[in-house]
Design a protein around this motif. Structure first.
Motif, mmCIF file in Angstrom:
data_model
loop_
_atom_site.group_PDB
_atom_site.id
_atom_site.type_symbol
_atom_site.label_atom_id
_atom_site.label_comp_id
_atom_site.label_asym_id
_atom_site.label_seq_id
_atom_site.Cartn_x
_atom_site.Cartn_y
_atom_site.Cartn_z
ATOM 1 N N ASP A 147 0.819 -1.211 0.000
ATOM 2 C CA ASP A 147 0.000 0.000 0.000
ATOM 3 C C ASP A 147 0.851 1.257 0.000
ATOM 4 N N VAL A 148 0.166 2.380 -0.152
ATOM 5 C CA VAL A 148 0.807 3.665 0.100
ATOM 6 C C VAL A 148 0.805 3.852 1.614
ATOM 7 N N PRO A 149 1.703 4.653 2.152
ATOM 8 C CA PRO A 149 1.758 4.776 3.611
ATOM 9 C C PRO A 149 0.480 5.370 4.201
ATOM 10 N N LEU A 150 0.060 4.815 5.336
ATOM 11 C CA LEU A 150 -1.074 5.385 6.077
ATOM 12 C C LEU A 150 -0.679 6.747 6.647
ATOM 13 N N TYR A 151 0.509 6.778 7.249
ATOM 14 C CA TYR A 151 1.020 7.994 7.866
ATOM 15 C C TYR A 151 2.502 8.123 7.556
ATOM 16 N N ARG A 152 2.965 9.359 7.554
ATOM 17 C CA ARG A 152 4.392 9.639 7.457
ATOM 18 C C ARG A 152 4.766 10.552 8.615
ATOM 19 N N ILE A 153 5.773 10.140 9.360
ATOM 20 C CA ILE A 153 6.317 10.981 10.423
ATOM 21 C C ILE A 153 7.557 11.626 9.826
ATOM 22 N N GLU A 154 7.559 12.937 9.724
ATOM 23 C CA GLU A 154 8.641 13.649 9.049
ATOM 24 C C GLU A 154 9.382 14.556 10.015
ATOM 25 N N LYS A 155 10.688 14.641 9.793
ATOM 26 C CA LYS A 155 11.542 15.547 10.552
ATOM 27 C C LYS A 155 12.216 16.462 9.540
ATOM 28 N N ASP A 156 11.895 17.743 9.603
ATOM 29 C CA ASP A 156 12.443 18.734 8.681
ATOM 30 C C ASP A 156 13.075 19.861 9.502
ATOM 31 N N PRO A 157 14.403 19.829 9.702
ATOM 32 C CA PRO A 157 15.064 20.827 10.540
ATOM 33 C C PRO A 157 14.940 22.261 10.040
ATOM 34 N N SER A 158 14.637 22.466 8.770
ATOM 35 C CA SER A 158 14.500 23.835 8.264
ATOM 36 C C SER A 158 13.272 24.533 8.859
ATOM 37 N N LEU A 159 12.336 23.784 9.405
ATOM 38 C CA LEU A 159 11.137 24.357 10.020
ATOM 39 C C LEU A 159 11.229 24.428 11.541
ATOM 40 N N ALA A 160 12.392 24.134 12.097
ATOM 41 C CA ALA A 160 12.546 24.040 13.554
ATOM 42 C C ALA A 160 12.211 25.351 14.267
#
Length: 123
Positions: free
Chosen positions: A74-87
């Protein structure tokens, strides 16, 4: 037999050749041990409940992604993302749904992961 020269090999004390114009090595964003422990703890509990079955981790130059699947194809149900540019702005952690909707964004991973926690049920 005397006119065959051996293949030249680098000497142990000689410096290794360096590229003339060394480009900066792209640094990948990763989850640290503490973050990964939190994510995998939640993942393990949801697998035990039968909700989730597979995951994938991706590390890129600008963000790290932990994708959660119900089935492997399947396609992912959820994605947990870490984007330091938005910190400094909205927070570097976010949970994105299957449709691309951002469910929660914030500065602290446990608070962001709380959106995926199942509420306790009475039996």
């Amino acid at each position: 037999m005397g006119d065959i020269e051996p293949i030249s090999q680098p000497r142990w004390g000689a410096p290794s050749p360096q590229p003339a114009a060394s480009a900066p090595v792209p640094v990948k964003v990763t989850f640290d041990r503490r973050e990964l422990d939190r994510i995998l703890d939640l993942y393990g509990r949801m697998v035990a409940l039968g909700e989730w079955r597979d995951y994938a981790i991706g590390f890129q130059r600008d963000k790290a992604v932990f994708a959660i699947f119900r089935r492997a194809m399947d396609v992912p149900l959820y994605r947990i993302e870490k984007d330091p540019s938005l910190a400094r702005r909205q927070g570097m952690y976010c949970v994105v749904s299957q449709t691309g909707l951002i469910l929660k964004r914030g500065h602290e991973l446990p608070r962001v992961l709380a959106v995926l926690e199942k509420p306790l049920r009475t039996v």
